[in-house]
Design an enzyme around this catalytic site. Structure first.
Site, PDB file in Angstrom:
ATOM      1  CG  HIS A  66       0.273   7.042   5.454  1.00  0.00           C
ATOM      2  ND1 HIS A  66       1.799   7.838   6.464  1.00  0.00           N
ATOM      3  CD2 HIS A  66       0.950   5.836   5.463  1.00  0.00           C
ATOM      4  CE1 HIS A  66       2.315   6.758   5.879  1.00  0.00           C
ATOM      5  NE2 HIS A  66       2.219   5.765   5.450  1.00  0.00           N
TER       6      HIS A  66
ATOM      7  CG  LEU B 187       6.328   0.769   1.179  1.00  0.00           C
ATOM      8  CD1 LEU B 187       6.233   1.385   0.185  1.00  0.00           C
ATOM      9  CD2 LEU B 187       7.447  -0.090   1.682  1.00  0.00           C
TER      10      LEU B 187
ATOM     11  CG  HIS C 186       0.172   1.458   7.134  1.00  0.00           C
ATOM     12  ND1 HIS C 186       0.841   1.383   7.836  1.00  0.00           N
ATOM     13  CD2 HIS C 186       0.437   2.370   6.266  1.00  0.00           C
ATOM     14  CE1 HIS C 186       2.114   1.469   7.980  1.00  0.00           C
ATOM     15  NE2 HIS C 186       2.061   2.020   7.076  1.00  0.00           N
TER      16      HIS C 186
ATOM     17  N   GLY D 266       0.409  -1.162   0.508  1.00  0.00           N
ATOM     18  CA  GLY D 266      -0.258  -0.015   0.028  1.00  0.00           C
ATOM     19  C   GLY D 266       0.624   1.054  -0.195  1.00  0.00           C
TER      20      GLY D 266
END
Length: 230
Positions: free
Chosen positions: A175, A130, A171, A80
């Protein structure tokens, strides 16, 4: 993680925005078209500020953003990616993951509204980001979630998920509110995540570069030290 689509099929299925889409290519069309962008890192302001609502749809700029996000996610071997992670403060995320049953889930959501399932049993799993390359720590997440929004053309999207896919939706949607998984961690786990990041970052970024070249993409340039300063 599984979606509730009735009786299990004898072979894995790909779901594009929740709808069966077989056959489906291993590399998404968006990733084929897209450019690889630098993934922002923890500490950069765009990651810690709520993103703006998308107000214009079916534009070349929005289509390019979605394509670039898919390409960037693929090269980073993520499941993602949210627009602030490529430096764009818009409420968009993309996803491409395979659940515990082998089914693949692919799509993008614009202006998502997240609703967690308070009745689902929370699940604690190793989770990474990431934007904190190489770091994985245990984190409890809701066992179920629903995301409502639109696609890049303004068409309605509603996705309900459990398990791994629900974790991904939570998640990525968070963000867009300027909240990272980091914000849910204890001081001890934050320190452990930064230690892992410091040890693994160079190898992770080298892997992204190698995969971009393998896919005949121009690799993104990263600074020697994290741009966010942490």
């Amino acid at each position: 993680m599984a979606w509730s689509f009735g009786r299990r099929r004898s072979r894995p299925v790909t779901y594009l925005l929740g709808e069966p889409a077989d056959p489906y290519p291993a590399q998404t069309p968006e990733a084929q078209r897209g450019r690889v962008l630098r993934i922002t890192e923890i500490g950069e302001p765009v990651l810690h500020t709520p993103a703006r609502t998308v107000e214009r749809f079916s534009t070349p700029e929005l289509a390019r953003l979605v394509d670039d996000m898919f390409a960037t996610m693929e090269v980073a071997e993520g499941v993602g990616l949210a627009a602030p992670q490529v430096g764009v403060d818009l409420r968009v995320f993309v996803y491409d993951l395979t659940d515990d049953h082998g089914d693949r889930h692919v799509g993008h959501v614009v202006n998502p509204v997240l609703e967690v399932d308070d009745d689902a049993v929370p699940e604690t799993e190793e989770e990474g980001c990431l934007s904190v390359p190489g770091a994985y720590v245990p984190l409890a997440r809701p066992g179920g979630a629903t995301v409502r929004g639109v696609d890049q053309h303004g068409g309605p999207v509603q996705l309900t998920a459990t398990g791994f896919l629900a974790r991904c939706f939570v998640h990525e949607a968070q963000h867009l509110d300027g909240t990272l998984y980091w914000d849910h961690l204890s001081p001890e786990l934050r320190a452990d995540a930064l230690r892992q990041r410091d040890e693994e970052r160079a190898d992770v970024l080298a892997g992204r570069r190698e995969l971009a070249i393998e896919l005949e993409k121009t690799p993104a340039d990263y600074p020697e030290r994290p741009a966010g300063g942490r």
